[in-house]
Write an enzyme that holds these catalytic residues in place. Structure first.
Site, PDB file in Angstrom:
ATOM      1  N   GLN A 174       0.839  -1.203   0.000  1.00  0.00           N
ATOM      2  CA  GLN A 174       0.000   0.000   0.000  1.00  0.00           C
ATOM      3  C   GLN A 174       0.871   1.249   0.000  1.00  0.00           C
ATOM      4  O   GLN A 174       0.603   2.206  -0.720  1.00  0.00           O
ATOM      5  CB  GLN A 174      -0.934  -0.019   1.212  1.00  0.00           C
ATOM      6  CG  GLN A 174      -1.937  -1.158   1.124  1.00  0.00           C
ATOM      7  CD  GLN A 174      -2.849  -1.263   2.319  1.00  0.00           C
ATOM      8  OE1 GLN A 174      -2.682  -0.557   3.304  1.00  0.00           O
ATOM      9  NE2 GLN A 174      -3.822  -2.149   2.235  1.00  0.00           N
ATOM     10  N   ASP A 325      -2.076 -11.800   4.756  1.00  0.00           N
ATOM     11  CA  ASP A 325      -3.543 -11.786   4.841  1.00  0.00           C
ATOM     12  C   ASP A 325      -4.113 -13.179   5.117  1.00  0.00           C
ATOM     13  O   ASP A 325      -5.293 -13.312   5.455  1.00  0.00           O
ATOM     14  CB  ASP A 325      -4.156 -11.250   3.539  1.00  0.00           C
ATOM     15  CG  ASP A 325      -3.911  -9.754   3.377  1.00  0.00           C
ATOM     16  OD1 ASP A 325      -3.457  -9.107   4.337  1.00  0.00           O
ATOM     17  OD2 ASP A 325      -4.173  -9.239   2.271  1.00  0.00           O
TER      18      ASP A 325
END
Ligand code: S3P
Length: 443
Positions: A174, A325
């Site tokens: 990100q 994740d």
């Protein structure tokens, strides 16, 4: 995915079901942020239909980069090039950290300003790692809430933005993506050095669009260098299935909760995303991968997974960025399969949609699984017994889905306090769970 009569017949005959998963969420966000800057029409299908990508689509509409009625369903076109405009109101990023951080970059390199906000979870997540290097390059940020948190007002540096050179403290796609997007919109070169490579979807898409992106290991870390091209070419893309969504079905299949097993079609196999599969394989899982070629620079394959006896694993810390994740589902698989799983070097889990270290530890304890919480990880001593209890999802989609996999095993009795939070990434999750597990499932 709703089970058809044909699927029921296949199950009755003990045959394996074939399923598809939603389009990759990380790629979908990036496609919506990059395609409007191409010189021409990009043709896309298979975009993620979850609330996170819907937040990115709404933000891009508000910024004038997508038409007001643009919708990500089905086969769609994005026309470019478009200029950003200052949005009329606050941009609501919802629960989506990727939307917020990538937008900080996109706006920082433009000549407009925008205020970004999000839900309570997103307001608690750190944003300064993304905006500090943008401010150093000439963007302006006004903090309208807690220091370093949303809501933030960002004013782009436009033509005056300096070239960006930044070493990130953590591997974060990100943050890297935010800096690359700032360079793209301000037309300045960007160099990012990460301690380990994070997922590289932005780089792969930029290369598809004709930009030069070099990457490789250096003494300082993993370096990515981007030089903005004079023009970006439009692209065609059928977004591959999301490996992070497929991970729940791989977990269910190896635990024996999907009959003879499952085939998952057309899954994105970017090696910076598939560490969970590698971990399962080392633990002894029966998994086959059938190569389906590439889709716009991303490897794609069908995956077949079958019930397997698993052994424990000390997760090598350098695998963490490739399965970050997937730690909730990996922890749940180990807990049920009677395996010892040691996870260290994963303190980033504390700043995800929930504090996943604390939330995993608390929920596994509630199910009477032996677990030790570490500052940067967990040690789980799995059991092979029945698991029962109420799981608190803390509005975190990956926590809800990981424990729902355990709840779908016939011997268990698990209730998830919040079923709707899965909508941010996987609105069809519960239907698919009922289909692959033969109707049961927590909820
Ligand atoms: C994402 C990057 C990862 C990941 C998140 C999606 C992305 O976050 O955990 O779910 O699409 O760039 P970080 O970059 O903060 O590690």
């Amino acid at each position: 995915m709703i089970e058809s009569a044909r699927d029921r017949d296949r199950r009755a005959l003990g045959r394996m079901l074939t399923i598809q998963v939603p389009g990759d969420k990380s790629i979908s966000h990036r496609v919506l942020m990059l395609a409007p800057f191409a010189a021409g029409a990009s043709r896309l299908s298979g975009l993620s239909q979850g609330a996170d990508v819907a937040a990115t689509a709404a933000a891009m509409r508000a910024l004038g980069a997508l038409p007001p009625d643009w919708d990500p369903r089905g086969e769609v076109t994005i026309d470019g090039p478009r200029e950003l405009k200052t949005p009329a109101g606050v941009i609501d990023c919802g629960n989506s950290g990727t939307t917020a951080r990538l937008l900080l970059g996109l706006v920082a390199g433009s000549s407009v300003s925008a205020t970004l906000d999000g839900d309570a979870s997103l307001r608690s997540r750190p944003m300064s790692r993304a905006f500090k290097p943008l401010v150093a390059a000439g963007a302006q940020v006004r903090q309208r809430g807690q220091p370093g948190r949303l809501p933030l007002e960002i004013r782009g540096g436009g033509g005056a933005l300096e070239p960006i050179e930044h070493a990130t403290g953590v591997a974060s796609a990100q943050v890297k993506g935010a800096l690359l997007l700032a360079g793209l919109s301000a037309r300045v070169p960007v160099t990012v050095v990460e301690p380990a490579p994070s997922r590289d979807h932005t780089e792969r898409l930029l290369r598809q669009m004709g930009a030069s992106v070099e990457s490789g290991r250096t003494e300082a870390g993993y370096r990515v260098h981007f030089s903005p091209p004079a023009e970006l070419v439009p692209f065609e893309l059928k977004v591959p299935g999301d490996f992070s969504a497929a991970a729940f079905w791989l977990g269910l299949a190896v635990l024996g909760g999907a009959g003879p097993g499952l085939r998952i079609e057309s899954v994105g196999m970017n090696p910076l995303r598939t560490g969970f599969m590698r971990a399962l394989e080392v633990m002894g899982a029966d998994i086959e991968v059938e190569d389906r070629g590439e889709e716009a620079g991303e490897p794609v394959a069908d995956i077949v997974a079958r019930r397997s006896a698993l052994t424990g694993l000390d997760l090598p810390p350098d695998w963490i960025p490739t399965l970050l994740d997937e730690i909730p589902i990996l922890a749940c698989v180990a807990a049920q399969a009677g395996c010892r799983l040691e996870i260290r070097g994963a303190s980033e889990l504390r700043v995800k949609e929930s504090d996943r270290i604390a939330v995993l530890s608390r929920n596994l304890s509630r199910l009477r699984v032996e677990v030790k919480e570490l500052d940067d990880g967990l040690i789980i001593e799995g059991s092979t017994g029945t698991l029962s209890g109420v799981v608190e999802a803390h509005a975190d989609h990956r926590i809800a889905m990981a424990f729902a996999v355990l709840g779908a095993l016939p011997e268990n009795s698990i209730e998830i306090d919040d079923a709707s939070c899965v909508d941010v990434s996987y609105p069809d999750f519960w239907e698919t769970l009922a289909a692959v597990s033969g109707g049961g499932g927590a909820g």
